[in-house]
Design a protein around this motif. Structure first.
Motif, mmCIF file in Angstrom:
data_model
loop_
_atom_site.group_PDB
_atom_site.id
_atom_site.type_symbol
_atom_site.label_atom_id
_atom_site.label_comp_id
_atom_site.label_asym_id
_atom_site.label_seq_id
_atom_site.Cartn_x
_atom_site.Cartn_y
_atom_site.Cartn_z
ATOM 1 N N SER A 102 41.827 38.425 30.547
ATOM 2 C CA SER A 102 40.402 38.328 30.207
ATOM 3 C C SER A 102 39.623 39.441 30.910
ATOM 4 O O SER A 102 40.118 40.067 31.850
ATOM 5 C CB SER A 102 39.837 36.970 30.658
ATOM 6 O OG SER A 102 39.834 36.879 32.083
ATOM 7 N N ALA A 103 38.405 39.656 30.450
ATOM 8 C CA ALA A 103 37.558 40.660 31.083
ATOM 9 C C ALA A 103 37.312 40.317 32.545
ATOM 10 O O ALA A 103 37.269 41.196 33.415
ATOM 11 C CB ALA A 103 36.231 40.770 30.330
ATOM 12 N N GLU A 104 37.162 39.033 32.817
ATOM 13 C CA GLU A 104 36.937 38.595 34.197
ATOM 14 C C GLU A 104 38.138 38.918 35.081
ATOM 15 O O GLU A 104 37.982 39.382 36.218
ATOM 16 C CB GLU A 104 36.652 37.094 34.226
ATOM 17 C CG GLU A 104 36.352 36.557 35.617
ATOM 18 C CD GLU A 104 36.066 35.065 35.602
ATOM 19 O OE1 GLU A 104 35.747 34.524 36.666
ATOM 20 O OE2 GLU A 104 36.165 34.453 34.518
ATOM 21 N N GLU A 105 39.335 38.689 34.564
ATOM 22 C CA GLU A 105 40.537 38.999 35.338
ATOM 23 C C GLU A 105 40.690 40.495 35.553
ATOM 24 O O GLU A 105 41.055 40.943 36.647
ATOM 25 C CB GLU A 105 41.770 38.441 34.630
ATOM 26 C CG GLU A 105 41.874 36.923 34.688
ATOM 27 C CD GLU A 105 43.153 36.403 34.069
ATOM 28 O OE1 GLU A 105 43.383 35.194 34.150
ATOM 29 O OE2 GLU A 105 43.925 37.217 33.490
ATOM 30 N N ARG A 106 40.400 41.281 34.521
ATOM 31 C CA ARG A 106 40.516 42.736 34.659
ATOM 32 C C ARG A 106 39.550 43.254 35.711
ATOM 33 O O ARG A 106 39.905 44.086 36.553
ATOM 34 C CB ARG A 106 40.266 43.417 33.308
ATOM 35 C CG ARG A 106 41.368 43.161 32.293
ATOM 36 C CD ARG A 106 41.218 44.026 31.061
ATOM 37 N NE ARG A 106 40.058 43.675 30.263
ATOM 38 C CZ ARG A 106 40.044 42.748 29.317
ATOM 39 N NH1 ARG A 106 41.128 42.032 29.072
ATOM 40 N NH2 ARG A 106 38.952 42.513 28.613
ATOM 41 N N LYS A 107 38.324 42.770 35.669
ATOM 42 C CA LYS A 107 37.338 43.197 36.662
ATOM 43 C C LYS A 107 37.754 42.751 38.060
ATOM 44 O O LYS A 107 37.638 43.509 39.032
ATOM 45 C CB LYS A 107 35.953 42.654 36.331
ATOM 46 C CG LYS A 107 34.864 43.206 37.259
ATOM 47 C CD LYS A 107 33.491 42.693 36.891
ATOM 48 C CE LYS A 107 32.403 43.412 37.694
ATOM 49 N NZ LYS A 107 32.665 43.431 39.147
ATOM 50 N N GLY A 108 38.259 41.517 38.168
ATOM 51 C CA GLY A 108 38.710 41.033 39.465
ATOM 52 C C GLY A 108 39.846 41.867 40.021
ATOM 53 O O GLY A 108 39.892 42.143 41.227
ATOM 54 N N ASN A 109 40.756 42.293 39.159
ATOM 55 C CA ASN A 109 41.873 43.131 39.607
ATOM 56 C C ASN A 109 41.390 44.499 40.072
ATOM 57 O O ASN A 109 41.858 45.017 41.089
ATOM 58 C CB ASN A 109 42.883 43.288 38.469
ATOM 59 C CG ASN A 109 43.642 42.002 38.182
ATOM 60 O OD1 ASN A 109 43.698 41.104 39.014
ATOM 61 N ND2 ASN A 109 44.210 41.906 36.987
ATOM 62 N N VAL A 110 40.474 45.106 39.318
ATOM 63 C CA VAL A 110 39.933 46.405 39.730
ATOM 64 C C VAL A 110 39.162 46.275 41.034
ATOM 65 O O VAL A 110 39.272 47.128 41.932
ATOM 66 C CB VAL A 110 39.048 47.012 38.616
ATOM 67 C CG1 VAL A 110 38.276 48.226 39.134
ATOM 68 C CG2 VAL A 110 39.900 47.409 37.418
ATOM 69 N N ASP A 111 38.381 45.216 41.162
ATOM 70 C CA ASP A 111 37.639 45.003 42.405
ATOM 71 C C ASP A 111 38.593 44.854 43.590
ATOM 72 O O ASP A 111 38.325 45.358 44.687
ATOM 73 C CB ASP A 111 36.753 43.764 42.288
ATOM 74 C CG ASP A 111 35.557 43.974 41.367
ATOM 75 O OD1 ASP A 111 35.247 45.145 41.053
ATOM 76 O OD2 ASP A 111 34.932 42.973 40.962
ATOM 77 N N TRP A 112 39.704 44.140 43.369
ATOM 78 C CA TRP A 112 40.697 44.011 44.440
ATOM 79 C C TRP A 112 41.263 45.380 44.821
ATOM 80 O O TRP A 112 41.435 45.689 46.009
ATOM 81 C CB TRP A 112 41.842 43.089 44.005
ATOM 82 C CG TRP A 112 42.942 43.055 45.023
ATOM 83 C CD1 TRP A 112 43.017 42.265 46.130
ATOM 84 C CD2 TRP A 112 44.111 43.885 45.046
ATOM 85 N NE1 TRP A 112 44.160 42.558 46.843
ATOM 86 C CE2 TRP A 112 44.842 43.540 46.201
ATOM 87 C CE3 TRP A 112 44.608 44.887 44.196
ATOM 88 C CZ2 TRP A 112 46.055 44.158 46.539
ATOM 89 C CZ3 TRP A 112 45.807 45.518 44.534
ATOM 90 C CH2 TRP A 112 46.521 45.145 45.682
#
Length: 220
Positions: free
Chosen positions: A109-119
């Motif tokens: 999901s977009a939320e997971e992708r953003k969370g991964n990039v933020d990590w």
């Protein structure tokens, strides 16, 4: 616990045979040392999925452990963070790792992708804090920052400053800088960065600016 186990296994000394009644005991070997080196080579070769999958298999708890000064752990952090950024937070590692280790790395999901990039950004910031003024780490951080629209101004300055000093450490860094300059309307700067990318890259396809910076923001 992971860090302690890693360090302990790497430091176990060979045991004298006479101390064990003549039975020779071989020293423990941590095969993750070689595994991390292979993951680093895979990342340099552009095999992002293989690099990330290898690190996730070796260090399944990496995302949740504290940052450490242990060099091997930090190298694993770096490989996985850079691979995650280059994949725009969507690592195609499902064929590479057991299902129970996949978690959100696939970026469904977009939320997971953003969370991964933020990590990835947090991980690389921390590594930069531990080892200041390292152009290679700064280049990696600039790449990751460029994947998040809210950090692209910082990425442009960081990568631009490195390029001005001829310190950008990778063709991917120059590709990212070229894309950022194009987005800012700097066509001459784009062309200069793209040329440097092509001079460094084994595969000049990565220097095409359409793929140099992901669209994490647009996916959300």
């Amino acid at each position: 616990m992971l860090c302690c186990a890693l360090i302990a296994s790497a430091l176990v000394p060979p045991v004298d045979a006479s101390a064990c009644g003549g039975v020779e005991i071989m020293p423990a070997i941590d095969y993750r040392v070689m595994g991390v080196a292979q993951a680093e080579q895979a990342l340099r070769d552009g095999r992002t999925t293989a690099a990330a999958g290898s690190v996730i298999r070796m260090f399944p708890e990496l995302r949740r452990i504290s940052y450490d000064k242990d060099p091997l752990i930090n190298r694993a952090f770096r490989v996985l963070a850079v691979a995650t950024a280059r994949a725009d937070g969507a690592l195609q590692v499902a064929p590479e790792v057991p299902r129970e280790l996949l978690e959100t790395w696939g970026g469904a999901s977009a939320e997971e992708r953003k969370g991964n990039v933020d990590w990835a950004i947090r991980a690389l910031r921390r590594l930069n804090e531990q080892r200041k003024n390292d152009p290679a780490l700064q280049t990696d951080l600039g790449e990751a920052l460029a994947r998040a629209p809210e950090h692209r101004g910082e990425a442009l300055k960081l990568l631009g400053d490195l390029a001005e000093k001829d310190l950008l450490a990778s063709p991917e860094g120059y590709a990212t800088l070229a894309r950022l300059r194009a987005l800012s309307g700097d066509s001459a700067g784009h062309d200069a960065a793209a040329s440097r990318c092509e001079a460094m890259a084994k595969n000049t396809a990565l220097c095409r600016t359409s793929g140099a910076v992901g669209a994490v923001g647009s996916q959300s």
